[in-house]
Design a protein around this motif. Structure first.
Motif, PDB file in Angstrom:
ATOM      1  N   GLN A 162       0.814  -1.220   0.000  1.00 31.42           N
ATOM      2  CA  GLN A 162       0.000   0.000   0.000  1.00 31.42           C
ATOM      3  C   GLN A 162       0.851   1.275   0.000  1.00 31.42           C
ATOM      4  OE1 GLN A 162      -3.040  -0.322  -0.829  1.00 31.42           O
ATOM      5  NE2 GLN A 162      -2.772  -2.544  -0.640  1.00 31.42           N
ATOM      6  N   GLU A 163       2.162   1.094   0.031  1.00 32.47           N
ATOM      7  CA  GLU A 163       3.040   2.278  -0.017  1.00 32.47           C
ATOM      8  C   GLU A 163       3.121   2.789  -1.458  1.00 32.47           C
ATOM      9  OE1 GLU A 163       6.883   1.657   1.757  1.00 32.47           O
ATOM     10  OE2 GLU A 163       5.999   0.618   3.478  1.00 32.47           O
ATOM     11  N   PRO A 164       3.413   4.081  -1.637  1.00 30.07           N
ATOM     12  CA  PRO A 164       3.486   4.602  -3.020  1.00 30.07           C
ATOM     13  C   PRO A 164       4.588   3.896  -3.822  1.00 30.07           C
ATOM     14  CG  PRO A 164       3.626   6.382  -1.409  1.00 30.07           C
ATOM     15  CD  PRO A 164       3.691   5.108  -0.639  1.00 30.07           C
ATOM     16  N   GLY A 165       4.315   3.624  -5.073  1.00 24.51           N
ATOM     17  CA  GLY A 165       5.309   3.005  -5.948  1.00 24.51           C
ATOM     18  C   GLY A 165       6.565   3.854  -6.038  1.00 24.51           C
ATOM     19  N   THR A 166       6.375   5.147  -5.940  1.00 18.44           N
ATOM     20  CA  THR A 166       7.505   6.073  -6.062  1.00 18.44           C
ATOM     21  C   THR A 166       8.424   6.031  -4.835  1.00 18.44           C
ATOM     22  OG1 THR A 166       6.000   7.765  -5.269  1.00 18.44           O
ATOM     23  CG2 THR A 166       6.407   7.709  -7.640  1.00 18.44           C
ATOM     24  N   SER A 167       7.980   5.333  -3.756  1.00 18.14           N
ATOM     25  CA  SER A 167       8.835   5.271  -2.561  1.00 18.14           C
ATOM     26  C   SER A 167       9.885   4.167  -2.692  1.00 18.14           C
ATOM     27  CB  SER A 167       7.985   5.013  -1.301  1.00 18.14           C
ATOM     28  OG  SER A 167       7.434   3.705  -1.361  1.00 18.14           O
ATOM     29  N   LEU A 168       9.767   3.334  -3.725  1.00 16.83           N
ATOM     30  CA  LEU A 168      10.744   2.244  -3.910  1.00 16.83           C
ATOM     31  C   LEU A 168      12.044   2.803  -4.494  1.00 16.83           C
ATOM     32  CD1 LEU A 168       8.409  -0.461  -5.540  1.00 16.83           C
ATOM     33  CD2 LEU A 168       8.959  -0.184  -3.118  1.00 16.83           C
ATOM     34  N   SER A 169      13.110   1.991  -4.407  1.00 11.55           N
ATOM     35  CA  SER A 169      14.390   2.412  -5.011  1.00 11.55           C
ATOM     36  C   SER A 169      14.242   2.388  -6.545  1.00 11.55           C
ATOM     37  CB  SER A 169      15.500   1.443  -4.601  1.00 11.55           C
ATOM     38  OG  SER A 169      15.318   0.208  -5.265  1.00 11.55           O
ATOM     39  N   GLY A 170      15.212   2.987  -7.239  1.00  7.29           N
ATOM     40  CA  GLY A 170      15.150   3.061  -8.707  1.00  7.29           C
ATOM     41  C   GLY A 170      15.008   1.684  -9.348  1.00  7.29           C
ATOM     42  N   GLY A 171      15.826   0.732  -8.866  1.00 11.19           N
ATOM     43  CA  GLY A 171      15.808  -0.620  -9.431  1.00 11.19           C
ATOM     44  C   GLY A 171      14.478  -1.302  -9.151  1.00 11.19           C
ATOM     45  N   GLN A 172      13.968  -1.085  -7.909  1.00  9.21           N
ATOM     46  CA  GLN A 172      12.665  -1.686  -7.560  1.00  9.21           C
ATOM     47  C   GLN A 172      11.553  -1.067  -8.406  1.00  9.21           C
ATOM     48  OE1 GLN A 172      12.839  -0.856  -3.328  1.00  9.21           O
ATOM     49  NE2 GLN A 172      13.231  -3.015  -2.850  1.00  9.21           N
ATOM     50  N   GLN A 173      11.641   0.256  -8.615  1.00 11.51           N
ATOM     51  CA  GLN A 173      10.624   0.933  -9.443  1.00 11.51           C
ATOM     52  C   GLN A 173      10.617   0.355 -10.860  1.00 11.51           C
ATOM     53  OE1 GLN A 173      10.567   5.226  -9.496  1.00 11.51           O
ATOM     54  NE2 GLN A 173      11.026   5.377  -7.315  1.00 11.51           N
ATOM     55  N   GLN A 174      11.835   0.083 -11.389  1.00 12.85           N
ATOM     56  CA  GLN A 174      11.896  -0.458 -12.755  1.00 12.85           C
ATOM     57  C   GLN A 174      11.270  -1.852 -12.789  1.00 12.85           C
ATOM     58  OE1 GLN A 174      11.745   0.739 -15.502  1.00 12.85           O
ATOM     59  NE2 GLN A 174      13.769   1.132 -16.385  1.00 12.85           N
ATOM     60  N   ARG A 175      11.542  -2.656 -11.758  1.00 11.72           N
ATOM     61  CA  ARG A 175      10.934  -3.993 -11.726  1.00 11.72           C
ATOM     62  C   ARG A 175       9.420  -3.895 -11.504  1.00 11.72           C
ATOM     63  NH1 ARG A 175      13.908  -7.016  -7.460  1.00 11.72           N
ATOM     64  NH2 ARG A 175      14.963  -5.043  -7.010  1.00 11.72           N
ATOM     65  N   LEU A 176       8.989  -2.832 -10.779  1.00 11.53           N
ATOM     66  CA  LEU A 176       7.544  -2.606 -10.613  1.00 11.53           C
ATOM     67  C   LEU A 176       6.912  -2.312 -11.983  1.00 11.53           C
ATOM     68  CD1 LEU A 176       5.058  -2.196  -8.761  1.00 11.53           C
ATOM     69  CD2 LEU A 176       5.751   0.194  -8.492  1.00 11.53           C
ATOM     70  N   CYS A 177       7.628  -1.531 -12.786  1.00 13.17           N
ATOM     71  CA  CYS A 177       7.123  -1.224 -14.141  1.00 13.17           C
ATOM     72  C   CYS A 177       7.050  -2.495 -14.984  1.00 13.17           C
ATOM     73  CB  CYS A 177       8.021  -0.196 -14.835  1.00 13.17           C
ATOM     74  SG  CYS A 177       7.933   1.413 -14.036  1.00 13.17           S
ATOM     75  N   ILE A 178       8.020  -3.402 -14.782  1.00 13.50           N
ATOM     76  CA  ILE A 178       7.981  -4.678 -15.517  1.00 13.50           C
ATOM     77  C   ILE A 178       6.790  -5.507 -15.018  1.00 13.50           C
ATOM     78  CG2 ILE A 178       9.214  -6.866 -15.907  1.00 13.50           C
ATOM     79  CD1 ILE A 178      11.850  -5.181 -15.868  1.00 13.50           C
ATOM     80  N   ALA A 179       6.560  -5.505 -13.693  1.00 10.07           N
ATOM     81  CA  ALA A 179       5.406  -6.228 -13.124  1.00 10.07           C
ATOM     82  C   ALA A 179       4.112  -5.655 -13.697  1.00 10.07           C
ATOM     83  CB  ALA A 179       5.425  -6.122 -11.603  1.00 10.07           C
ATOM     84  N   ARG A 180       4.066  -4.328 -13.811  1.00 15.52           N
ATOM     85  CA  ARG A 180       2.881  -3.660 -14.358  1.00 15.52           C
ATOM     86  C   ARG A 180       2.668  -4.079 -15.818  1.00 15.52           C
ATOM     87  NH1 ARG A 180       3.477   2.663 -14.358  1.00 15.52           N
ATOM     88  NH2 ARG A 180       4.672   2.186 -16.229  1.00 15.52           N
ATOM     89  N   ALA A 181       3.786  -4.191 -16.548  1.00 10.73           N
ATOM     90  CA  ALA A 181       3.673  -4.579 -17.967  1.00 10.73           C
ATOM     91  C   ALA A 181       3.191  -6.023 -18.106  1.00 10.73           C
ATOM     92  CB  ALA A 181       5.022  -4.406 -18.658  1.00 10.73           C
ATOM     93  N   ILE A 182       3.705  -6.928 -17.260  1.00  2.15           N
ATOM     94  CA  ILE A 182       3.340  -8.345 -17.456  1.00  2.15           C
ATOM     95  C   ILE A 182       1.997  -8.696 -16.821  1.00  2.15           C
ATOM     96  CG2 ILE A 182       5.683  -9.189 -17.796  1.00  2.15           C
ATOM     97  CD1 ILE A 182       5.913 -10.027 -15.011  1.00  2.15           C
ATOM     98  N   ALA A 183       1.445  -7.777 -16.022  1.00  3.25           N
ATOM     99  CA  ALA A 183       0.158  -8.051 -15.371  1.00  3.25           C
ATOM    100  C   ALA A 183      -0.985  -8.204 -16.376  1.00  3.25           C
ATOM    101  CB  ALA A 183      -0.171  -6.934 -14.382  1.00  3.25           C
TER     102      ALA A 183
END
Lengths: 271, 233
Positions: A162-183
């Motif tokens: 529930q924390e903002p996506g923007t609070s993650l580190s740069g690398g985690q944010q990029q993997r979040l974007c990959i998770a968003r793409a594969i969802a």
């Protein structure tokens, strides 16, 4: 249900034949920004479940080419495209094509991580919800977890959903974007310099992820790192001044390229 | 081939290439000395070869360190990668050539060539030395010029060296049979021939490496295996 050896062999052959077919087939692609031509007669086939790297100096047209594959160039008013881009044999520039649906089948990851200003959970759930993929929460929870697991991020964020996506580190944010793409269950993932803003550890995690993702997805990556292309891709295409100069097995491109321009570029002799 | 954008990369590659050419020159000088000591049984020159081998080893070590550092810092690609990767192999091959010359010198220092009383065999060993010298200088010339024609010639003609070697072995065996009392003086000749043949093999290895650097193609060793079978003694 497969029972006999013959049937097993037939299934295997079918898979092999399918694997040898190009998933993405581009022929005679020309791209213009107003009257300036950015790509010249590009012919390139990209095979299913392989990683293809696009390399070349800045301004050579590799990102322009990448954006032709999911019609991202459509959003640029001055941009026009000629030629044929087919995915699974279907012309993606056919006026009957639903571009939103097309982009759901082709995920994209950009140079700079760009999570939505929403929670980690919502970043991943956004696409499936937009495409009406899940109605009940428990299915959506499963999808979010599955996508984050596939993106190698679940263990790091399972208590921070529930924390903002923007609070993650740069690398985690990029993997979040990959998770968003594969969802949204894409077939293809396009990556435009996905590690250029990441440190070596975060880069290694993305590269490890690319290795895992290629089992299920066809990946095309634009990279400025020759070593990254050598590490992650099976095919490499070299672009120069809008022309596709050489494409081949990555090992051959870096060990013994055929074209002198490719050799000059990969060895750092290109000015 | 044009220069790199980063000029210090060119300097590093030149240092590696020049180092190998220098190493090759030292090995060729050692082979010339071997020829002399075979002709004149010159023990002083034999000792000099042994002393100078240290220089070849040191040069080899410094090339390996340079190649190692270049791989780590430049992550070379294509021609550069082949050049740096092959430098490690080449330095090893040249170092072995130096060791063979040292081995010949040690054998000569232990005895007296004249006691063997085999001028024909000595003459054949001189021929073999010259042939090996010629092959090694051809491949080194190719390496320096970044061409591969001479290397291919050497690679295909190694069987000629093997044939000279086989003839020398037969000659020594016949001498041992006819003069069993001279066996102690004759056996070192056997080893000298073996060492020279091994230098010939290293020249062939260097030919393969040079061809790989220049063309990116690996020469298959089917031919080598065939030759080996034909000449195994």
């Amino acid at each position: 249900m497969v029972n006999t050896i013959d049937q097993i062999i037939n299934v295997f052959d079918e898979q092999k034949i399918r694997k040898n077919e190009a998933l993405i087939s581009c022929s005679g692609v020309n791209v213009f920004y107003s009257d300036k031509q950015a790509l010249f007669d590009v012919n390139l086939d990209i095979k299913e479940k392989e990683v293809t790297s696009l390399i070349g100096p800045s301004g050579c047209g590799k990102s322009t080419f990448l954006r032709c594959i999911n019609r991202m160039n459509d959003v640029i008013e001055t941009c026009s495209i000629e030629g044929l881009v087919k995915i699974n044999g279907q012309d993606i520039y056919d006026p009957k094509i639903d571009v939103v649906e097309l982009r759901a089948k082709i995920g994209m990851v950009f140079q700079k991580p760009n999570p939505f200003p929403k929670s980690v959970y919502e970043n991943v759930a956004y696409g499936p919800r937009l495409h009406g993929m899940f109605i009940n929460k428990s299915d959506m929870d499963k999808k979010v977890e599955e996508s984050l697991v596939r993106a190698g991020l679940w263990n790091e964020v399972k208590d921070r959903l529930q924390e903002p996506g923007t609070s993650l580190s740069g690398g985690q944010q990029q993997r979040l974007c990959i998770a968003r793409a594969i969802a949204v269950d894409p077939e293809i993932i396009l990556m435009d310099e996905p590690c250029s803003s990441l440190d070596p550890i975060a880069t290694a995690k993305i590269e490890e992820l690319i290795d895992e993702l290629k089992v299920n997805y066809t990946i095309t990556i634009v990279t400025h790192s020759m070593q990254q292309a050598a590490r992650v891709s099976q095919k490499t295409a070299f672009f120069h001044l809008g022309h596709l100069i050489e494409v081949g097995e990555t090992e051959n491109i870096f060990r013994n390229p055929i074209n002198k321009q490719t050799e000059a570029y990969v060895t750092g002799r290109y000015g | 081939m044009s220069d790199h954008i980063v000029s210090s990369f060119d300097e590093e590659l030149n240092e590696i290439t020049d180092g190998l050419i220098n190493m090759g020159a030292l090995v060729l000088a050692a082979l010339r000395s071997v020829e002399e000591i075979l002709k004149n049984d010159d023990h002083n020159l034999a000792q000099k070869i042994i002393d100078n081998d240290l220089q070849i080893n040191d040069l080899g070590q410094s090339i390996e360190i340079k190649a190692f550092n270049t791989l780590a810092s430049r992550q070379p690609m294509a021609f550069d990668l082949r050049l740096v990767f092959s430098a490690v192999k080449m330095s090893l091959y040249l170092e072995r050539c130096g060791d063979m010359c040292k081995g010949i010198s040690k054998r000569i220092l232990k005895g007296d060539l004249t006691e063997a009383d085999s001028p024909n065999t000595i003459e054949s060993l001189v021929t073999l030395t010259n042939r090996v010298y010629e092959n090694l200088s051809l491949v080194l010339e190719d390496y320096a010029a970044r061409t591969s024609e001479k290397s291919l010639e050497v690679w295909s003609s190694d069987n000629e060296i093997d044939s000279i070697y086989s003839d020398i072995l037969m000659e020594i065996l016949n001498n041992i049979k006819s003069k069993p009392e001279a066996i102690e003086a004759l056996v070192p000749l056997f080893f000298i021939a073996r060492y020279l043949e091994r230098v010939g093999d290293q020249a062939t290895n260097i030919a393969e490496v040079t061809h790989f650097i220049v063309t990116g193609e690996v020469l298959t060793d089917e031919k080598e295996i065939q030759i080996e079978n034909e000449t195994t003694f």
